[in-house]
Design a protein around this motif. Structure first.
Motif, mmCIF file in Angstrom:
data_model
loop_
_atom_site.group_PDB
_atom_site.id
_atom_site.type_symbol
_atom_site.label_atom_id
_atom_site.label_comp_id
_atom_site.label_asym_id
_atom_site.label_seq_id
_atom_site.Cartn_x
_atom_site.Cartn_y
_atom_site.Cartn_z
ATOM 1 N N TYR A 10 -14.343 8.959 -2.102
ATOM 2 C CA TYR A 10 -13.260 8.376 -2.744
ATOM 3 C C TYR A 10 -12.555 7.484 -1.745
ATOM 4 O O TYR A 10 -11.888 8.156 -0.584
ATOM 5 N N LYS A 11 -12.404 6.297 -1.658
ATOM 6 C CA LYS A 11 -11.541 5.535 -0.835
ATOM 7 C C LYS A 11 -10.420 4.683 -1.413
ATOM 8 O O LYS A 11 -10.578 4.219 -2.403
ATOM 9 N N VAL A 12 -9.224 4.435 -0.769
ATOM 10 C CA VAL A 12 -8.283 3.832 -1.270
ATOM 11 C C VAL A 12 -8.065 2.536 -0.616
ATOM 12 O O VAL A 12 -7.939 2.674 0.410
ATOM 13 N N TYR A 13 -7.572 1.457 -1.332
ATOM 14 C CA TYR A 13 -7.339 0.060 -0.492
ATOM 15 C C TYR A 13 -5.800 0.038 -1.017
ATOM 16 O O TYR A 13 -5.454 0.080 -2.281
ATOM 17 N N TRP A 14 -5.235 -0.627 -0.104
ATOM 18 C CA TRP A 14 -3.693 -1.217 -0.557
ATOM 19 C C TRP A 14 -3.666 -2.851 -1.074
ATOM 20 O O TRP A 14 -4.910 -3.420 -1.025
ATOM 21 N N ASN A 15 -2.652 -3.363 -1.346
ATOM 22 C CA ASN A 15 -2.709 -4.690 -1.919
ATOM 23 C C ASN A 15 -2.954 -6.022 -1.002
ATOM 24 O O ASN A 15 -3.479 -6.946 -1.517
ATOM 25 N N ASP A 16 -3.389 -5.635 0.134
ATOM 26 C CA ASP A 16 -3.815 -6.665 0.955
ATOM 27 C C ASP A 16 -5.579 -6.623 1.180
ATOM 28 O O ASP A 16 -6.043 -7.331 1.766
ATOM 29 N N GLY A 17 -6.103 -5.742 0.271
ATOM 30 C CA GLY A 17 -7.400 -5.502 0.351
ATOM 31 C C GLY A 17 -7.972 -4.792 1.354
ATOM 32 O O GLY A 17 -9.227 -4.535 1.368
ATOM 33 N N ALA A 18 -7.351 -4.225 2.191
ATOM 34 C CA ALA A 18 -7.784 -3.350 3.215
ATOM 35 C C ALA A 18 -7.580 -1.662 2.865
ATOM 36 O O ALA A 18 -6.572 -1.429 2.114
#
Length: 570
Positions: free
Chosen positions: A154-162
């Motif tokens: 499970y990986k989480v990305y922020w609003n910059d796509g990173a």
């Protein structure tokens, strides 16, 4: 609290009947799996979570994933209070990934958050692209990359796509840790789900072509063999290659069928030659110029090209990235696009040849911790002041431009095939192009050794190994004096010959040691953040004057690495 006591907490009504029955079975059977399933909580770290699927606090399941997603929802509601919040979710081919993806969507929608959910499995880089392209506040991908079939992640990305980095990572971790299982909202609202699929593929593929191709020489005449190794790129890479103008594409059909069992390979890892064996066999039949394979979630790629004996040879990650980076910068220079404020991204365990390439073309090379999230952070931190061109790391990952903020096999494959076609049109191979680069900058040779130590005892062994290498550094390796020991956990550099230390705090703390020797050798020692392994990265170098020198120098450098391993008692 003992593992058994912890397990008994999972026998209450917070957990569904199936889960309770599985836990009771573990308790009754006195299975050794009980201890490993409950002796600790599966850590939601800065890279998300990855682990074996099953019941228990130390396993990936509905409740540990639900806890992570509820914690993320809590944080998003704090950060974007009063706004419409959107989260994109993708998942790979692994067992339970699709169900886990829908469950995560349910938790988010139960919290009033809109979800863009892929209808079928899709590559991780497409998720990264979608977060930015659809103006999402965050993204989630369910994947365990190239781990064995029993794993998921499970990986989480922020609003910059990173992927998440400070300060959001620690804040989300805090929310997750403070979320109790009985606080998870599982009753979702399907009205808040927008299903996405083929149309989004086309948008992503067009962006890959726009950002990863430079010229159209020889594409009709390049013989390509591609395999998705049962992963997600079956839906994107062949389509992207054809759309970019490549005509001769042979697919390893048996491996183009998505499957979480990965039935034709022991490990779906394109870093390992065995994973590409079926593609190599097909290459002999069709006389391919290049063989390419991707991992299950489609961010890593392995490339094989014809060597000086005209046999297919798998390039390592540093070699692949050397070719791609040099070519891109050369194209930028020829088009007069280099204005003096550009940079490329790398990592501390990656070959130092990228500093030489950057210097050769007058750009900066920034180096960060292992993981593309740190290259993503470089891009975000310099937006408006510096232009990011490309970035890569030794573990078979590369990205072209900033339209995707993670390693991206699709764009990298388009670029690699363009280079192969260009070389063939000029009567040489990509391998010979690599040797030309080495003649220009010096020959770098790398090797990776991974030592696996499973379970609780294994984790303690790895911990002790790092203590020993840190507190008793080697004085000499392969007959060359160790001059520097960079300790990224203690954030200092020890200069052995002068017996002095310097503060080194420009990069966040991480449990990594790097030894440098007088003759330019570099040895990185790092416990894996996602697997029960400790990794040793070796890089040695020399000069070559001609193609004829190449093979003999490779033998010499390989022997040097073996001597270093012996000195390290590996």
């Amino acid at each position: 609290m003992t593992s058994t006591e912890q397990a008994k907490l999972w026998l209450n009504d917070t957990f569904d009947t199936e889960t309770q029955e599985q836990v009771q079975k573990l308790i009754d059977s006195k299975s050794p799996d009980l201890d490993d399933s409950f002796y600790k909580s599966l850590e939601f770290g800065t890279g998300g979570m990855r682990g074996v699927m099953g019941v228990g606090t130390n396993r990936l399941n509905k409740y540990t994933l639900g806890q992570a997603t509820q914690g993320l929802a809590n944080y998003l509601l704090q950060q974007f209070a009063g706004e419409e919040i959107k989260v994109a979710i993708a998942y790979d081919v692994r067992h339970n990934s699709k169900e886990f993806g829908k469950m995560c969507a349910d938790v988010l929608t139960a919290n009033g958050i809109k979800v863009l959910l892929f209808k079928e499995c899709r590559p991780t880089p497409e998720l990264s692209f979608t977060v930015r392209e659809k103006d999402c506040n965050a993204g989630i991908v369910l994947t365990a990359s190239h781990n064995p079939p029993e794993y998921n992640g499970y990986k989480v990305y922020w609003n910059d796509g990173a992927q998440i980095v400070p300060p959001h990572d620690s804040a989300i971790i805090n929310e997750v840790q403070n979320t109790k299982f009985d606080q998870i909202k599982f009753n979702g609202n399907d009205d808040l789900i927008e299903w996405i699929g083929e149309k989004q593929d086309d948008i992503y593929i067009d962006a890959c072509i726009e950002n990863s191709t430079y010229q159209n020489i020889g594409k009709d005449n390049l013989n390509i063999v591609f395999t998705s190794i049962h992963g997600t790129t079956y839906a994107t890479v062949p389509k992207a290659l054809r759309k970019a103008g490549f005509k001769k594409i042979d697919l390893v059909q048996e491996q183009m069928v998505p499957s979480g069992n990965f039935p034709t390979v022991e490990s779906p890892n394109p870093e390992e030659p065995a994973a590409l064996q079926m593609a190599m066999d097909l290459a002999k039949i069709v006389n391919a110029d290049i063989v390419i394979g991707t991992d299950p979630d489609g961010d890593r790629l392995g490339i094989a090209v014809r060597n000086l004996e005209n046999e297919m040879q798998l390039l390592n990650g540093n070699q692949c990235n050397t070719i791609l980076t040099y070519y891109i910068l050369d194209q930028w220079k020829r088009r007069d696009k280099l204005k003096g404020n550009e940079f490329i991204g790398s990592t501390i365990v990656t070959s130092d040849i990228f500093f030489d390439i950057a210097k050769r073309f007058g750009v900066e090379c920034k180096s960060g911790l292992t993981g593309f999230k740190w290259i993503g952070k470089m891009i975000r931190d310099t937006e408006g002041t510096q232009k990011f061109i490309c970035g890569g790391e030794e573990s078979f990952g590369f990205m072209t431009g900033d339209f995707v903020r993670d390693k991206d096999s699709c764009g990298s494959i388009l670029l690699a095939c363009e280079i192969a076609a260009f070389c063939k049109a000029h009567g040489k191979t990509m391998y010979q192009y690599l040797i030309e680069i080495y003649r220009d900058l010096g020959l770098y040779f790398e090797s990776l050794t991974s030592i696996t130590k499973k379970g609780r005892d294994g984790a303690e062994e790895i911990k002790q190994m790092m203590v020993d290498f840190r507190e008793n550094p080697q004085k000499e390796l392969a007959g060359s004096k160790v001059t520097e020991v960079k300790d990224y956990q203690e954030q200092n550099c020890l200069y052995l010959q002068e017996n002095r230390r310097e503060v080194m705090d420009e990069i966040p703390k991480s449990n990594v040691l790097i030894y440098y020797t007088e003759d330019g050798s570099k040895i990185c020692i790092r416990p894996s953040g996602t697997e029960p392994k400790i990794k040793f990265y070796f890089s040695v170098k020399d000069k070559i004057e001609s193609e004829a020198d190449f093979k003999a120098k490779l033998v010499t450098l390989d022997e040097k690495i073996e001597l270093i391993k012996k000195d390290l008692k590996l």
